[in-house]
Motif scaffolding. Structure first.
Motif, PDB file in Angstrom:
ATOM      1  N   ARG A 199      -3.517 -33.796 -24.288  1.00 14.93           N
ATOM      2  CA  ARG A 199      -3.674 -33.981 -22.847  1.00 14.93           C
ATOM      3  C   ARG A 199      -3.294 -35.409 -22.446  1.00 14.93           C
ATOM      4  O   ARG A 199      -2.575 -35.631 -21.480  1.00 14.93           O
ATOM      5  CB  ARG A 199      -5.114 -33.676 -22.428  1.00 14.93           C
ATOM      6  CG  ARG A 199      -5.338 -33.911 -20.956  1.00 14.93           C
ATOM      7  CD  ARG A 199      -6.789 -33.619 -20.541  1.00 14.93           C
ATOM      8  NE  ARG A 199      -6.962 -34.061 -19.189  1.00 14.93           N
ATOM      9  CZ  ARG A 199      -7.273 -35.297 -18.833  1.00 14.93           C
ATOM     10  NH1 ARG A 199      -7.486 -36.216 -19.739  1.00 14.93           N
ATOM     11  NH2 ARG A 199      -7.373 -35.622 -17.568  1.00 14.93           N
ATOM     12  N   HIS A 241     -13.370 -28.281 -22.343  1.00  9.77           N
ATOM     13  CA  HIS A 241     -12.329 -28.217 -23.370  1.00  9.77           C
ATOM     14  C   HIS A 241     -11.237 -27.205 -23.009  1.00  9.77           C
ATOM     15  O   HIS A 241     -10.055 -27.442 -23.272  1.00  9.77           O
ATOM     16  CB  HIS A 241     -12.946 -27.918 -24.733  1.00  9.77           C
ATOM     17  CG  HIS A 241     -13.622 -29.114 -25.321  1.00  9.77           C
ATOM     18  ND1 HIS A 241     -14.915 -29.459 -25.003  1.00  9.77           N
ATOM     19  CD2 HIS A 241     -13.174 -30.061 -26.179  1.00  9.77           C
ATOM     20  CE1 HIS A 241     -15.236 -30.569 -25.651  1.00  9.77           C
ATOM     21  NE2 HIS A 241     -14.195 -30.957 -26.372  1.00  9.77           N
ATOM     22  N   HIS A 291     -12.036 -36.251 -25.458  1.00  8.92           N
ATOM     23  CA  HIS A 291     -10.938 -36.893 -26.190  1.00  8.92           C
ATOM     24  C   HIS A 291      -9.946 -35.801 -26.606  1.00  8.92           C
ATOM     25  O   HIS A 291     -10.270 -34.941 -27.418  1.00  8.92           O
ATOM     26  CB  HIS A 291     -11.467 -37.634 -27.411  1.00  8.92           C
ATOM     27  CG  HIS A 291     -10.389 -38.289 -28.200  1.00  8.92           C
ATOM     28  ND1 HIS A 291      -9.754 -39.427 -27.757  1.00  8.92           N
ATOM     29  CD2 HIS A 291      -9.819 -37.952 -29.369  1.00  8.92           C
ATOM     30  CE1 HIS A 291      -8.833 -39.772 -28.641  1.00  8.92           C
ATOM     31  NE2 HIS A 291      -8.858 -38.881 -29.634  1.00  8.92           N
ATOM     32  N   ASP A 292      -8.766 -35.839 -26.022  1.00  8.48           N
ATOM     33  CA  ASP A 292      -7.751 -34.821 -26.297  1.00  8.48           C
ATOM     34  C   ASP A 292      -6.400 -35.517 -26.283  1.00  8.48           C
ATOM     35  O   ASP A 292      -5.865 -35.854 -25.225  1.00  8.48           O
ATOM     36  CB  ASP A 292      -7.825 -33.724 -25.227  1.00  8.48           C
ATOM     37  CG  ASP A 292      -6.875 -32.574 -25.483  1.00  8.48           C
ATOM     38  OD1 ASP A 292      -5.756 -32.818 -25.985  1.00  8.48           O
ATOM     39  OD2 ASP A 292      -7.223 -31.439 -25.155  1.00  8.48           O
ATOM     40  N   ALA A 337      -9.260 -28.919 -20.354  1.00  5.53           N
ATOM     41  CA  ALA A 337      -8.406 -29.960 -20.943  1.00  5.53           C
ATOM     42  C   ALA A 337      -7.119 -29.357 -21.492  1.00  5.53           C
ATOM     43  O   ALA A 337      -6.026 -29.930 -21.338  1.00  5.53           O
ATOM     44  CB  ALA A 337      -9.155 -30.714 -22.036  1.00  5.53           C
ATOM     45  N   ALA A 338      -7.222 -28.197 -22.132  1.00  3.52           N
ATOM     46  CA  ALA A 338      -6.023 -27.524 -22.649  1.00  3.52           C
ATOM     47  C   ALA A 338      -5.119 -27.094 -21.502  1.00  3.52           C
ATOM     48  O   ALA A 338      -3.892 -27.235 -21.573  1.00  3.52           O
ATOM     49  CB  ALA A 338      -6.416 -26.331 -23.504  1.00  3.52           C
TER      50      ALA A 338
END
Length: 196
Positions: A123, A57, A119-120, A60-61
């Protein structure tokens, strides 16, 4: 605030992302971890988990920010290159080398395989915009089909990433701008067969 100094107060989430870029530039994706980012900021190992569930996570950011910033760098370079479509696409290769050298966050970070399970939306939107930019630049060179456009994007990225990787591995004894210019020249050569 430099991420090399201890974190004191403010936006820890943003500080974690900034420190992640520093760590990636120094150590690469293989040695990237939440614990290493926390150490860099001199915060507890638990502090990052208030903002990010796990390494994926946080990555992902970082990926979303990297895709956004790389896209902006490519668009700026293309606009600076002038109206010739081949020059504009070639400038993207040079922008990639400069960006990766500065941040350590190239396409292996932006499109890291481990991120496919996360799931982002931010992104996804940023990575899609980056690829749309590359497809637009390649398509403007006069490719005959969508498949040719995709192949040209792939080749341009391969050239740019190859130069950036060789530079980071010490293969080139030159300045970043010299290598970025070489990458742009090599990418420009890819469009020669497509010229009318």
């Amino acid at each position: 605030m430099s991420s090399k100094r201890a974190y004191h107060h403010g936006d820890l989430r943003a500080a974690l992302i900034a420190a992640s870029f520093d760590l990636l530039a120094e150590c690469g994706l293989q040695r990237f971890s939440v614990a290493a980012v926390a150490r860099r900021l001199q915060v507890s190992s638990a502090a990052p988990y208030r903002h990010f569930a796990d390494r994926g996570h946080l990555l992902a950011a970082v990926s979303a920010v990297a895709a956004r910033d790389l896209n902006a760098a490519i668009l700026t370079a293309a606009d600076t290159a002038g109206p010739d479509p081949a020059d504009r696409l070639a400038a993207a290769a040079g922008a990639y080398v400069r960006y990766v050298t500065r941040t350590g966050a190239g396409l292996p970070v932006i499109y890291a395989a481990e991120l496919s399970r996360i799931h982002d939306e931010a992104r996804r939107d940023q990575t899609r915009a980056l690829m749309d930019t590359m497809l637009d630049l390649a398509g403007a060179t006069g490719t005959r089909s969508y498949q040719d456009t995709v192949l040209l994007v792939e080749a341009t990225i391969a050239v740019a990433h190859g130069y950036a990787a060789l530079l980071s591995e010490g293969f080139f004894a030159r300045q970043v701008d010299d290598i970025a210019n070489r990458a742009a020249e090599a990418a420009r050569a890819l469009t020669v067969p497509l010229s009318p």
